[in-house]
Write an enzyme that holds these catalytic residues in place. Sequence first.
Site, PDB file in Angstrom:
ATOM      1  N   LYS A  22       0.835  -1.212   0.000  1.00 25.44           N
ATOM      2  CA  LYS A  22       0.000   0.000   0.000  1.00 25.44           C
ATOM      3  C   LYS A  22       0.868   1.260   0.000  1.00 25.44           C
ATOM      4  CE  LYS A  22      -1.795   1.884   3.947  1.00 25.44           C
ATOM      5  NZ  LYS A  22      -1.537   3.330   3.937  1.00 25.44           N
ATOM      6  N   ASN A  23       1.872   1.301   0.876  1.00 23.01           N
ATOM      7  CA  ASN A  23       2.646   2.530   1.027  1.00 23.01           C
ATOM      8  C   ASN A  23       3.596   2.778  -0.138  1.00 23.01           C
ATOM      9  OD1 ASN A  23       1.320   3.011   3.356  1.00 23.01           O
ATOM     10  ND2 ASN A  23       3.053   2.648   4.730  1.00 23.01           N
ATOM     11  N   CYS A 116      -5.380   8.581   9.267  1.00 22.13           N
ATOM     12  CA  CYS A 116      -5.548   8.030  10.612  1.00 22.13           C
ATOM     13  C   CYS A 116      -5.438   9.123  11.662  1.00 22.13           C
ATOM     14  CB  CYS A 116      -4.469   6.993  10.885  1.00 22.13           C
ATOM     15  SG  CYS A 116      -4.750   5.449  10.052  1.00 22.13           S
ATOM     16  N   ARG A 121      -0.120  15.408  12.595  1.00 25.94           N
ATOM     17  CA  ARG A 121       0.803  14.956  11.546  1.00 25.94           C
ATOM     18  C   ARG A 121       0.972  16.096  10.564  1.00 25.94           C
ATOM     19  NH1 ARG A 121      -1.213   8.955   9.917  1.00 25.94           N
ATOM     20  NH2 ARG A 121       0.787   8.842   8.855  1.00 25.94           N
ATOM     21  N   ASP A 306       4.233   1.061  12.046  1.00 23.82           N
ATOM     22  CA  ASP A 306       3.041   0.409  11.483  1.00 23.82           C
ATOM     23  C   ASP A 306       2.862  -1.026  11.967  1.00 23.82           C
ATOM     24  OD1 ASP A 306       2.358   2.690  10.179  1.00 23.82           O
ATOM     25  OD2 ASP A 306       2.940   2.019   8.179  1.00 23.82           O
ATOM     26  N   ILE A 328       7.518   7.585  16.925  1.00 24.16           N
ATOM     27  CA  ILE A 328       7.222   8.291  15.663  1.00 24.16           C
ATOM     28  C   ILE A 328       5.967   9.159  15.773  1.00 24.16           C
ATOM     29  CG2 ILE A 328       6.795   8.024  13.171  1.00 24.16           C
ATOM     30  CD1 ILE A 328       9.494   6.948  13.893  1.00 24.16           C
ATOM     31  N   ARG A 399      -8.855  -0.156   4.611  1.00 23.04           N
ATOM     32  CA  ARG A 399      -7.985   0.833   3.957  1.00 23.04           C
ATOM     33  C   ARG A 399      -6.656   0.200   3.570  1.00 23.04           C
ATOM     34  NH1 ARG A 399      -6.484   5.647   7.308  1.00 23.04           N
ATOM     35  NH2 ARG A 399      -5.117   5.765   5.511  1.00 23.04           N
TER      36      ARG A 399
HETATM   37  C1  UD1 Z   1       4.152   7.086   6.176  1.00 22.58           C
HETATM   38  C2  UD1 Z   1       3.308   5.828   6.011  1.00 22.58           C
HETATM   39  C3  UD1 Z   1       2.709   5.416   7.341  1.00 22.58           C
HETATM   40  C4  UD1 Z   1       3.817   5.265   8.382  1.00 22.58           C
HETATM   41  C5  UD1 Z   1       4.702   6.504   8.438  1.00 22.58           C
HETATM   42  C6  UD1 Z   1       5.913   6.334   9.345  1.00 22.58           C
HETATM   43  C7  UD1 Z   1       2.481   6.025   3.745  1.00 22.58           C
HETATM   44  C8  UD1 Z   1       1.331   6.236   2.831  1.00 22.58           C
HETATM   45  N1  UD1 Z   1       2.243   6.114   5.045  1.00 22.58           N
HETATM   46  O1  UD1 Z   1       3.289   8.113   6.643  1.00 22.58           O
HETATM   47  O2  UD1 Z   1       2.029   4.180   7.148  1.00 22.58           O
HETATM   48  O3  UD1 Z   1       3.219   5.067   9.646  1.00 22.58           O
HETATM   49  O4  UD1 Z   1       5.191   6.824   7.125  1.00 22.58           O
HETATM   50  O5  UD1 Z   1       6.662   5.244   8.938  1.00 22.58           O
HETATM   51  O6  UD1 Z   1       3.581   5.735   3.309  1.00 22.58           O
HETATM   52  N2  UD1 Z   1       6.382  15.009  10.226  1.00 22.58           N
HETATM   53  C9  UD1 Z   1       6.601  16.346  10.449  1.00 22.58           C
HETATM   54  N3  UD1 Z   1       6.504  17.210   9.392  1.00 22.58           N
HETATM   55  C10 UD1 Z   1       6.185  16.811   8.132  1.00 22.58           C
HETATM   56  C11 UD1 Z   1       5.954  15.434   7.918  1.00 22.58           C
HETATM   57  C12 UD1 Z   1       6.063  14.557   8.986  1.00 22.58           C
HETATM   58  O7  UD1 Z   1       6.872  16.763  11.569  1.00 22.58           O
HETATM   59  O8  UD1 Z   1       6.114  17.645   7.219  1.00 22.58           O
HETATM   60  C13 UD1 Z   1       6.487  14.049  11.346  1.00 22.58           C
HETATM   61  C14 UD1 Z   1       5.177  13.348  11.646  1.00 22.58           C
HETATM   62  O9  UD1 Z   1       4.362  14.091  12.494  1.00 22.58           O
HETATM   63  C15 UD1 Z   1       5.677  12.071  12.302  1.00 22.58           C
HETATM   64  C16 UD1 Z   1       6.981  11.784  11.570  1.00 22.58           C
HETATM   65  O10 UD1 Z   1       7.363  13.003  10.964  1.00 22.58           O
HETATM   66  O11 UD1 Z   1       5.953  12.290  13.657  1.00 22.58           O
HETATM   67  C17 UD1 Z   1       6.893  10.699  10.511  1.00 22.58           C
HETATM   68  O12 UD1 Z   1       5.848  11.008   9.600  1.00 22.58           O
HETATM   69  P1  UD1 Z   1       5.945  10.627   8.053  1.00 22.58           P
HETATM   70  O13 UD1 Z   1       7.167   9.807   7.845  1.00 22.58           O
HETATM   71  O14 UD1 Z   1       5.777  11.844   7.241  1.00 22.58           O
HETATM   72  O15 UD1 Z   1       4.675   9.708   7.869  1.00 22.58           O
HETATM   73  P2  UD1 Z   1       3.756   9.620   6.587  1.00 22.58           P
HETATM   74  O16 UD1 Z   1       4.563   9.842   5.363  1.00 22.58           O
HETATM   75  O17 UD1 Z   1       2.531  10.428   6.800  1.00 22.58           O
END
Ligand code: UD1
Length: 425
Positions: A22-23, A116, A121, A306, A328, A399
């Site tokens: 999925k990711n 979620c 986030r 995850d 995380i 999902r």
């Molecule tokens: C992706 C995965 C999700 C997984 C997560 C962490 C997909 C579609 N989803 O989510 O399943 O749980 O990686 O492995 O691939 N953050 C910031 N600023 C930003 C972006 C992120 O502070 O601009 C923080 C977030 O709040 C969080 C951390 O970085 O604490 C990791 O988030 P991120 O790696 O961005 O997760 P996703 O890409 O949303």
Amino acid sequence: MDKLIIRGGTPLSGKLTVSGAKNSVLPILAGALLAEGPVRIHNVPRLRDVATMIALLRNLGADVAGEDTTVEVTQSSVSRFRAPYDLVKTMRASFLLMGPLLARFGRAEVSLPGGCAIGPRPVDQHLKGFEALGAEVELQGGYVRARAAHGLRGCRIALDVPTVGGTENLLMAATLARGTTRIENAAREPEIVDLAECLLAMGARIHGHGTATIEIEGVPALRGSEHRVMPDRVEAGTYLIAAAATRGSIRLLNGQPSSLGVVLQKLEDAGAAIEAMPGGIALDMAGERPRAVDIATAPYPGFPTDMQAQFLAMNTVARGTSRVVETIFENRFMHLNELSRLGADVRLEGLRTAVVRGVTRLRGAPVMATDLRASFGLVVGALVARGDTVIDRIYHIDRGYEGIERKLRALGADVRRVSEGQPTS
Ligand code: UD1
């Protein structure tokens, strides 16, 4: 609203084919907008999130044709550049449209993401990167609007956190920028490597994907291509954990052991015999109760957030006491209350640590799914519990887990899905 009814107590046993990731498929579908010709994607899992991304692409005017697990995206008729709130709100990965739209068409308007409910986030790192690439970014009415009337230009971006989505968005945007972009403190998840490989097949110039520094030399255009999505390491790990919790023995076909390193290690610590071979993983608990194992989530190659809920659920019936630390996301312990309803002995210590005292048995009860991965934590709890567990709101599970009741039944579990009061299967 669908529910799952699970009668626990049967060790999982048998073979399972892991679906496409999925990711990985979500950014790849978004990335197809970058190409001038059709992009054919194989091994696409049939999931609600994939349907949402396809609906978003069609909404922009792209042509998406699909049969079974192959999908072809042609973006020649894209005429809108806005991803609306009602689609975006269900899935945070919708924000991945921003980079490709901006790079290819010089404009994008995407609603601030939902997905979620696991703590705040933000997308500040994505926006910081788009601005560094020369885009004008503004927030208006819940939407992020970005413009790059004269195209993007290569730059250096040092991420404050190694965000997965942020790395993917900026990687995609940089493929068509003028000059070279260097992303530092990039996320190293295998799904980023999969996306980069798809972009390389489209003619992009990328080096260092899978490491903390990715370099992208912009090219004037990308071409159509073909790509096979990697197997879903989260699905693979989830079923391995479920099998270990139930003292079972399963063999995953199409699993990718190299992407599951620390998870396999932790399962061995819990007492599982693991045999990893190219394209498959076998796990055998020899009928034994798992041992409690501490975990702390971390960016790849650390223990994946995850799979935290599923591993924690296994620890609830393990021999001994364990600590599960979530580094995380905030608020990613919503499954604790629900697992307590099944008789688990779990408590929070501060906001980020759960202390789990293993009990010999859980008992079935009605519970509520709260987010995608936490929901499978409840499934693991239900599979080991005595009696029936009814899991409500399983749209969360749909999902991200393809054919959950079909796959669990093939492994011998007693699982039924009930739709709006009617048993369907
Ligand atoms: C992706 C995965 C999700 C997984 C997560 C962490 C997909 C579609 N989803 O989510 O399943 O749980 O990686 O492995 O691939 N953050 C910031 N600023 C930003 C972006 C992120 O502070 O601009 C923080 C977030 O709040 C969080 C951390 O970085 O604490 C990791 O988030 P991120 O790696 O961005 O997760 P996703 O890409 O949303």
